[in-house]
Enzyme design. Structure first.
Site: not given
Ligand code: COA
Length: 267
Positions: A133
């Site tokens: 976060e």
């Molecule tokens: N909220 C909203 N959308 C999210 C998201 C979140 N927490 N995490 C991922 N997405 C969305 C991305 O924006 C992307 O959308 P798009 O296809 O429209 O571009 C889609 O999900 C796929 O994400 P991507 O990062 O390409 O997938 P990945 O499989 O390569 O990686 C994660 C997956 C989870 C490792 C990576 O998405 C990530 O690090 N997300 C953030 C996690 C985070 O820090 N969460 C804390 C929230 S408090």
């Protein structure tokens, strides 16, 4: 569209089902999970719940699209919305049945918070975890009580403050995860964990889960009356009596579900 799917039976499965956004947690998902959790009774129909995610990861935590839109809402609306999320974590934590987390891919932010609420967590060895976060300019608020309770203040200070992503092996070291297996063996490991709950008395499991929550972090003297009441109640209960009698008579208690059955044995 539903954000979760639920399978029934003695081992129920709850699947976070927003794979396109990596099972990010939004208001609809919070509401659906809360409604489901409040409907679960500790009557033995469900012996354990497997919590898992559809698609490539378990959960990417709070839906950042939805969170960022909150700037357009009033303070009251923000509070009400956050309250809804906090209520979901509380409802899951209060489930009268054990929750087994099946973690693959990633469990980040609120996703790692969900892992903290699970009673048993099995993770794929290539899964990543993180209380990320602060790297997003926000904070792990609603999950913090469950995280601190699960991994302690020392690890929580390190990992919630630096927001680092960490391995399944590290998650196991700090007690967030209980078993780490190769990804291909995840389902078998989860099945082994759930099988244990086919033998445990449902009312004893529910009472033990409640008891552990009640005594955690408190001084033994302060919970003495509570622990005395717990055993005095359970040992004279139908399952307490049946379980002890079955052991002494070398029988199988009626609540045991043998493999292939989906209800208690009549033995
Ligand atoms: N909220 C909203 N959308 C999210 C998201 C979140 N927490 N995490 C991922 N997405 C969305 C991305 O924006 C992307 O959308 P798009 O296809 O429209 O571009 C889609 O999900 C796929 O994400 P991507 O990062 O390409 O997938 P990945 O499989 O390569 O990686 C994660 C997956 C989870 C490792 C990576 O998405 C990530 O690090 N997300 C953030 C996690 C985070 O820090 N969460 C804390 C929230 S408090």
């Amino acid at each position: 569209m539903t954000t979760i799917t639920v399978s029934s039976g003695p081992i129920a499965t709850v699947t976070l089902n927003r794979p396109d956004v990596r099972n990010a947690l939004n208001d609809a998902l919070f509401r659906e999970l809360t409604t489901w959790a409040r409907g679960v009774r500790g009557d033995g129909a469900i012996r354990a719940v497997v919590l898992q995610g559809a698609g490539p990861v378990f959960s990417a935590g709070a839906d950042l699209q939805w969170m960022s839109r909150m700037a357009g809402y009033t303070r009251e609306e923000n509070l009400a919305d956050a309250h809804e999320a906090a209520t979901m974590f509380q409802a899951l934590d209060a489930l009268p049945v054990p929750v087994i987390g099946r973690i693959h891919g990633a469990a980040l932010g609120g996703g790692a918070g969900l892992a903290a609420i699970c009673d048993v967590v099995v993770a794929a060895d290539d899964a990543i975890f993180g209380f990320t976060e602060v790297t997003l300019g926000i904070l792990p608020a609603m999950i913090s009580p469950y995280v601190v309770r699960k991994i302690g203040v020392s690890a929580a200070r390190e990992l919630c403050l630096n927001g680092a992503r960490f391995s399944a092996a590290r998650a196991r070291e700090i007690g967030l995860v209980h078993e780490v297996v190769p990804a291909a063996e995840l389902d078998a490991a989860v099945a082994r964990q759930t099988a244990l709950f086919r033998k445990a008395a449902p009312s004893a499991v529910a009472a033990t889960k409640r008891l552990l929550n009640d005594v955690a972090g408190r001084r033994p003297g302060d919970v003495l009356a509570l622990t005395v009441d717990a055993i005095a109640t359970q040992r004279v209960s139908p399952e307490g009596q049946e379980g002890m009698r079955a052991f002494l008579e070398r029988k199988t208690p009626g609540w045991v579900i043998t493999p292939g059955e989906d209800g208690p044995s009549k033995a």
